[in-house]
Design an enzyme around this catalytic site. Structure first.
Site, PDB file in Angstrom:
ATOM      1  N   ASP A 283       0.638  -0.906   0.054  1.00  0.00           N
ATOM      2  CA  ASP A 283      -0.034   0.151  -0.192  1.00  0.00           C
ATOM      3  C   ASP A 283       0.406   1.455   0.209  1.00  0.00           C
ATOM      4  O   ASP A 283       2.488   1.054   0.453  1.00  0.00           O
ATOM      5  CB  ASP A 283      -0.919   0.080   0.802  1.00  0.00           C
ATOM      6  CG  ASP A 283      -1.654   0.933   1.292  1.00  0.00           C
ATOM      7  OD1 ASP A 283      -2.825   1.452   0.744  1.00  0.00           O
ATOM      8  OD2 ASP A 283      -1.549   2.166   2.312  1.00  0.00           O
TER       9      ASP A 283
ATOM     10  N   ASP B 108      -0.133   5.132   0.491  1.00  0.00           N
ATOM     11  CA  ASP B 108      -0.551   6.021   1.764  1.00  0.00           C
ATOM     12  C   ASP B 108      -0.764   5.439   3.001  1.00  0.00           C
ATOM     13  O   ASP B 108      -1.484   4.345   3.043  1.00  0.00           O
ATOM     14  CB  ASP B 108      -1.700   6.626   1.723  1.00  0.00           C
ATOM     15  CG  ASP B 108      -1.904   7.699  -0.081  1.00  0.00           C
ATOM     16  OD1 ASP B 108      -0.778   8.535   0.074  1.00  0.00           O
ATOM     17  OD2 ASP B 108      -2.335   7.361  -0.616  1.00  0.00           O
TER      18      ASP B 108
END
Length: 228
Positions: free
Chosen positions: A13, A15
């Site tokens: 991932d 952010d």
């Protein structure tokens, strides 16, 4: 999960996991809402959006504040606030470079799997100085359903010609953990702004404090053993 892991790729991932952006988004949106007079439970609502794609965040705002909510104006204020903060630079999360260097040294395929748009992902990865490290970048633009649905992780695994079970997914949010686990990936959570729910803990192979700990687990489980 105990014993050695048979891992062929690592899916990351962006952010809150690699980039320290979730606090930027949170502060920018709370400020935008406050400036337009929406002060009641703004922080709580914004906290619930962590890890969700932009369109779903907009839907939550409209559902909470009604048809008269000035979405366009608040969105412009959010972008202005965000850009002002990011103008000072976009820091990486602790251990990010060490993890990426180790994956490259082990010749382990890796990909970004993010709820951000392609435009935003490219811009932020470049701002953080790591865009060149990734050949594979999956964003919300690539699927009809973003996280917490598993579609992004299923697509990422397929891009490598792998089953999700052969992939480790690293996430910071409960929504992301739900997506990765539903896809069947070995999931590691590094909580950022949200506390792991009991459901998230049960879905994860591990919940650790930072990316240095992720690297340690991958080494311990033999996930970085070079296959050639």
């Amino acid at each position: 999960m105990s014993g050695k892991w048979n891992v062929s790729a690592v899916l990351l991932d962006m952010d809150g996991t690699l980039l320290d952006t979730e606090r930027v988004y949170f502060d920018s949106l709370v400020a935008a809402l406050t400036a337009h007079g929406y002060t009641d439970d703004a922080a709580t609502l914004c906290h619930a959006m962590v890890g969700l794609p932009g369109p779903e965040c907009e839907a939550l705002l409209q559902a909470r504040y009604g048809d008269g909510f000035p979405l366009a104006e608040v969105s412009r204020a959010f972008v202005s606030n965000r850009n002002e903060i990011l103008g000072a630079g976009l820091p990486l999360k602790s251990g990010a470079i060490e993890l990426l260097d180790a994956l490259r040294a082990a010749e382990c395929p890796m990909a970004i799997v993010t709820s951000s748009s392609l435009r935003t992902a490219n811009a932020h990865l470049k701002l953080a100085g790591i865009r060149h490290r990734f050949e594979t970048l999956l964003t919300r633009d690539d699927v009809a359903r973003g996280k917490p649905n598993p579609d992004l992780y299923l697509l990422a695994a397929s891009r490598f010609g792998l089953k999700p079970e052969a992939c480790v997914a690293v996430e910071d949010s409960n929504h992301g953990v739900t997506a990765a686990h539903a896809a069947g990936a070995i999931t590691i959570m590094v909580p950022d702004m949200v506390t792991p729910t009991e459901e998230s803990r049960a879905r994860c192979a591990a919940v650790v404090p930072d990316l240095n700990a992720v690297l340690a687990i991958l080494r311990e489980r033999g996930a970085l053993a070079r296959s050639r």
